[in-house]
Design an enzyme around this catalytic site. Structure first.
Site, short mmCIF file in Angstrom:
data_model
loop_
_atom_site.label_atom_id
_atom_site.label_comp_id
_atom_site.label_asym_id
_atom_site.label_seq_id
_atom_site.Cartn_x
_atom_site.Cartn_y
_atom_site.Cartn_z
N GLY A 198 37.37 38.37 38.13
CA GLY A 198 38.04 39.14 39.16
C GLY A 198 39.15 40.03 38.59
O GLY A 198 39.48 41.07 39.17
N GLU A 253 37.42 43.05 37.46
CA GLU A 253 36.92 43.75 38.66
C GLU A 253 38.05 44.51 39.36
O GLU A 253 37.86 45.63 39.83
CB GLU A 253 36.26 42.74 39.61
CG GLU A 253 35.00 42.15 39.00
CD GLU A 253 34.38 41.08 39.86
OE1 GLU A 253 35.04 40.03 40.08
OE2 GLU A 253 33.26 41.27 40.35
C1 3H9 Z 1 35.82 35.07 39.33
O1 3H9 Z 1 36.69 35.78 38.93
C2 3H9 Z 1 34.99 35.40 40.54
C3 3H9 Z 1 35.06 36.83 40.96
O2 3H9 Z 1 34.09 37.58 40.24
C4 3H9 Z 1 34.70 37.04 42.40
C5 3H9 Z 1 35.67 36.59 43.43
C6 3H9 Z 1 35.34 37.05 44.82
N1 3H9 Z 1 41.53 29.82 38.12
O3 3H9 Z 1 42.20 27.46 29.62
P1 3H9 Z 1 43.65 27.19 29.58
C7 3H9 Z 1 44.09 27.24 34.50
S1 3H9 Z 1 35.48 33.59 38.57
C8 3H9 Z 1 42.33 28.76 38.24
O4 3H9 Z 1 44.11 25.81 29.18
P2 3H9 Z 1 43.91 29.13 27.46
C9 3H9 Z 1 43.50 26.13 33.65
O5 3H9 Z 1 42.79 25.21 34.43
C10 3H9 Z 1 36.74 33.40 37.34
N2 3H9 Z 1 42.92 28.15 37.17
O6 3H9 Z 1 44.43 28.28 28.70
C11 3H9 Z 1 44.73 25.53 33.02
O7 3H9 Z 1 45.35 24.71 33.99
P3 3H9 Z 1 46.12 23.37 33.59
C12 3H9 Z 1 36.50 34.18 36.14
C13 3H9 Z 1 42.71 28.68 35.97
O8 3H9 Z 1 45.04 29.98 27.06
C14 3H9 Z 1 45.63 26.76 32.80
O9 3H9 Z 1 45.15 27.76 33.71
N3 3H9 Z 1 37.48 33.87 35.12
C15 3H9 Z 1 41.88 29.80 35.79
O10 3H9 Z 1 43.26 28.22 26.47
C16 3H9 Z 1 45.58 27.31 31.40
O11 3H9 Z 1 44.22 27.53 31.04
C17 3H9 Z 1 37.27 32.88 34.23
O12 3H9 Z 1 36.26 32.26 34.22
C18 3H9 Z 1 41.29 30.40 36.94
N4 3H9 Z 1 40.51 31.48 36.86
O13 3H9 Z 1 42.76 30.05 28.05
C19 3H9 Z 1 38.38 32.64 33.24
N5 3H9 Z 1 41.84 30.10 34.47
O14 3H9 Z 1 47.28 23.82 32.74
C20 3H9 Z 1 38.64 31.18 33.11
C21 3H9 Z 1 42.63 29.20 33.86
O15 3H9 Z 1 46.52 22.79 34.89
N6 3H9 Z 1 39.74 30.89 32.24
N7 3H9 Z 1 43.15 28.34 34.75
O16 3H9 Z 1 45.14 22.52 32.85
C22 3H9 Z 1 39.65 30.93 30.89
O17 3H9 Z 1 38.64 31.26 30.31
C23 3H9 Z 1 40.86 30.49 30.11
O18 3H9 Z 1 41.66 29.70 30.95
C24 3H9 Z 1 41.71 31.64 29.54
C25 3H9 Z 1 43.04 31.07 28.96
C26 3H9 Z 1 40.94 32.35 28.43
C27 3H9 Z 1 42.09 32.62 30.62
#
Ligand code: 3H9
Length: 696
Positions: A106, A109
């Site tokens: 998102g 997007e």
């Molecule tokens: C989407 O976008 C759908 C849309 O197309 C359409 C909508 C209509 N949400 O990984 P980390 C939390 S789908 C909520 O340890 P890093 C994570 O759980 C989404 N929470 O850090 C953790 O929490 P905690 C598409 C999230 O530096 C904390 O943040 N996006 C989200 O190793 C730190 O994360 C993805 O798939 C989230 N989206 O890595 C990206 N992201 O501290 C998913 C993270 O409580 N995220 N958290 O354990 C990632 O790939 C990695 O987190 C990122 C950072 C690379 C961003």
């Protein structure tokens, strides 16, 4: 939905309005972000002095995606990303997305709906939704192909992997690479574009390169890369629409299909694993600030397949390794295998020959254990024999420097007993790597009775540093993974005794998405290992020599893949082919034991096998060997090939309903573990149990 919450700061730089999203740690698109952006856009619309808008992320990143935690909420309570994107697409003034860190899902997007995008070098832009079993749902499937072309868009959306800003620049995904301060660069860029008319809009572009062959190849490709998965096919369909249909039509279809994918069990499974993996890194009762040992040099005892693979993990992240063997020949062989592995990677173009030499240069071979005296961590990786391990740890105790971590890579043995031979049991820990150790991401971190908090915290941090997924487990025979697999193997053996063909038992697990069934796995691991253990156990217990059908196979000289014959034949060395001799042996065995063979359905086999894992998992939880059921799922997904889109065995059981799992266990003669029974009777799930435990 109006919440009154606003997670977006508004500031001004002359005629430029700056909207800073403040939702740490990753600026996920949560409730409060759309509200804040709309409020900012209201100001931009009503204030004639505002000539352009910059949207930027506060802290370490731009928006890393929709807030995945809100996916389970009813639609009306979810943050409305599509609403913001719609407004941006038709906005009357230029809006510049200023990207650092990651613009994912998102987040990208949102940026694609802005008029322009600028980014700092190294920023990453991607649509990783496929990894969560969904698809880009806020215009990504329609806008990305219009910017980078159908082929690159498919590649990005199906792999889920991001591109760096430098590459994004060449793809037209960003308009400017900002050297220096991002906000200053973005404001200058906005200022330079205040008079541009008409404003460029991605939605008005044409998506190039969408030949029928491209989409046919993509549909073929995902059958292999995403076997059994639901959302990749939808992504291909939508990308094709982007090249054939008006934007509005594709965008409406995307919205509909996103909701479908989001509500699928596959997406629930993948989201579960996303959070489970992050949760596994948290150790209950351990202070976040627990001091850790700095690991600058590692020692490894044993240069076999395991020791060599473990060494590679350290070398890959720049930690020098001293590796010990008992003979020069074994040492040379071990180093030869490590070198060959690296050279193969270089041949595939994934590393340079220079890197190969650099890594080999950090590996010091020796026959003298004394050379480990400078290591901050020493990992013993010799064969599974308690006496040998005890002898090694006694010697290590005398050699290792004070404060060094002494780790055993045992997969079954009692780490307390190993620790007991040292004068520093607090420094002893189990680090159970999975084979091949340079590839498999799982690391079971075994906390023994006296392991200190500092050693445990260092073990977990080390797992992250060497790019493993660490999961803390307690001491018991086989820890979590192998203890459960033992019961699974037993159930598989029984199914064959009752009448199922081995290949049908394996097929039952393929049907769930596992690449290998229990018998293929046993053949790969070597049937002789279990046979020797059974013989040893019988001898110790004063019982007669074990004579199961698997023992008979080993006694016929068929030890598995390594002898090109086991339960299956391996005419080409790797691919299992059903063996008539096994069918005959089983048939004789059944006759001798008075067992009348019956038809076993695939459904029965799948349930019995999966629930045997779940049942033992419940027992493991009850005993406190695993911290949470989601840790068990992480172990099975990363260590045993359980498909991530099923969420792991415990999540799978939750999805089926524990009541029905219990009923099946009873129907097929297994005794439900007390915890499973209790949860089933109370109508609760393992996830409920995890939550309750976390609350204390
Ligand atoms: C989407 O976008 C759908 C849309 O197309 C359409 C909508 C209509 N949400 O990984 P980390 C939390 S789908 C909520 O340890 P890093 C994570 O759980 C989404 N929470 O850090 C953790 O929490 P905690 C598409 C999230 O530096 C904390 O943040 N996006 C989200 O190793 C730190 O994360 C993805 O798939 C989230 N989206 O890595 C990206 N992201 O501290 C998913 C993270 O409580 N995220 N958290 O354990 C990632 O790939 C990695 O987190 C990122 C950072 C690379 C961003």
């Amino acid at each position: 939905m109006t919440t009154g919450k606003n997670l977006v700061d508004q500031t001004r730089d002359g005629e430029i309005l700056i909207l800073t999203i403040q939702n740490p740690p990753v600026n996920a698109f949560s409730v409060g972000v759309p509200e804040g952006l709309h409020a900012g856009l209201d100001v931009a619309e009503s204030d004639a002095e505002v000539r352009a808008v910059v949207i930027i992320g506060g802290g370490r990143t731009f928006v890393a995606g929709a807030d995945i935690r809100t996916f389970d909420l009813p639609r009306e309570q979810s943050p409305d990303l599509r609403g913001v994107v719609n407004r941006l697409d038709g906005f009357s003034k230029p809006v510049v997305a200023a990207i650092h860190g990651t613009a994912l899902g998102g987040g990208l997007e949102l940026a694609l709906a802005c008029t322009y995008r600028v980014a700092v070098p190294g920023a990453q832009l991607g649509l990783p939704e496929v990894k969560l079993g969904v698809l880009p749902g806020a215009g990504g499937t329609q806008r990305l192909p219009r910017v980078v072309g159908a082929q690159k868009a498919l590649e990005m959306m199906l792999s889920g992997n991001p591109v760096k800003a430098e590459e994004a620049g060449t793809l037209g995904l960003i308009d400017e690479l900002v050297d220096g301060d991002l906000l200053t660069g973005a404001v200058a860029f906005a200022r330079a574009h205040t008079d541009t008319t008409p404003l460029p809009r991605v939605s008005e572009k044409t998506a190039e390169g969408g030949s029928p062959e491209l989409f046919a190849a993509a549909r073929d490709g995902i059958k292999k890369t995403h076997k059994g998965q639901y959302s990749p096919g939808l992504i291909v369909d939508l990308a094709e629409m982007a090249t054939r249909k008006p934007f509005a039509e594709g965008y409406a279809e995307e919205g509909r299909l996103f909701m479908q994918a989001k509500d699928s069990p596959q997406s629930r499974g993948l989201r579960h694993i996303f959070f489970a993996e992050r949760e596994a890194g948290k150790i209950a009762g351990l202070d976040k600030n627990t001091p850790q040992t700095e690991i600058r040099a590692a020692g490894i005892i044993g240069a076999g397949t395991m020791g060599g693979g473990i060494a590679m993990n350290f070398l890959n992240v720049g930690i020098p390794v001293t590796i010990v063997e008992t003979t020069q020949e074994a040492l040379d062989r071990g180093l030869g295998v490590v070198r060959k592995n690296y050279e193969n990677t270089a041949k595939k173009g994934r590393m340079s020959m220079d890197d190969v030499e650099k890594r080999m240069g950090m590996l010091t071979p020796t026959l003298n254990m004394q050379d480990l005296s400078g290591a901050d961590i020493i990992i013993e990786a010799v064969f599974e024999n308690m006496d040998v391990k005890k002898e090694i740890f006694t010697r290590l105790d005398a050699i290792a420097k004070p404060g060094a971590i002494l780790a055993s890579n045992t997969s079954t043995l009692d780490v307390n007993e190993i620790a007991s031979v040292t004068k520093r049991p607090e420094s002893v820990i189990g680090l159970h790597f999975f084979s091949p150790a340079n590839v498999m991401r799982l690391l079971e971190i075994v906390r023994a009775d006296k392991t200190s908090d500092s050693v445990l915290a260092t073990g977990m941090a080390l797992a992250k540093r060497i790019k493993k997924v660490g999961v803390v487990v307690g001491v018991c025979d086989g820890f979590v993974g192998n203890r459960m697999v033992h019961h699974y193997g037993d159930e598989a053996r029984k199914l064959a005794e009752e009448g199922a063909k081995p290949q049908d038992v394996d097929a039952a697990m393929h049907s769930l998405g596992l690449p290998m069934g229990p018998f293929e796995m046993s053949d790969m691991a070597g049937l002789d290992v279990g046979h020797l253990i059974r013989q040893h156990q019988a001898k110790v217990a004063g019982q007669p020599k074990p004579d199961g059908w698997l023992d008979r196979i080993v006694e016929a000289g068929r030890k598995g893949q390594k002898t090109q014959a086991g339960i299956y034949n391996y005419p080409d060395g790797r691919r299992p082919v059903p063996a008539e001799s096994t069918d005959e042996l089983l048939s004789t065995y059944r006759q001798e034991k008075g067992l009348t063979p019956r038809e076993v359905s695939q459904d029965e086999a799948t349930r019995r096998l999966t629930y045997s894992l779940v049942n033992e998992g419940a027992q493991i939880l009850d005993e406190g060997i695993a911290q949470r059921s989601s840790d068990i799922d992480v172990i099975y997904v990363y260590g045993y090939g359980f498909p991530a889109y099923r969420g792991g065995p415990m999540k799978y059981a939750d999805e089926q309903g524990l009541g029905s799992v219990m009923a099946d266990l009873e129907k097929y003669g297994q005794t439900p573990a007390p915890l499973l029974k209790k949860l089933a009777e109370e109508g609760r799930t393992f996830a409920d149990w995890d939550k309750e435990k976390a609350r204390g």
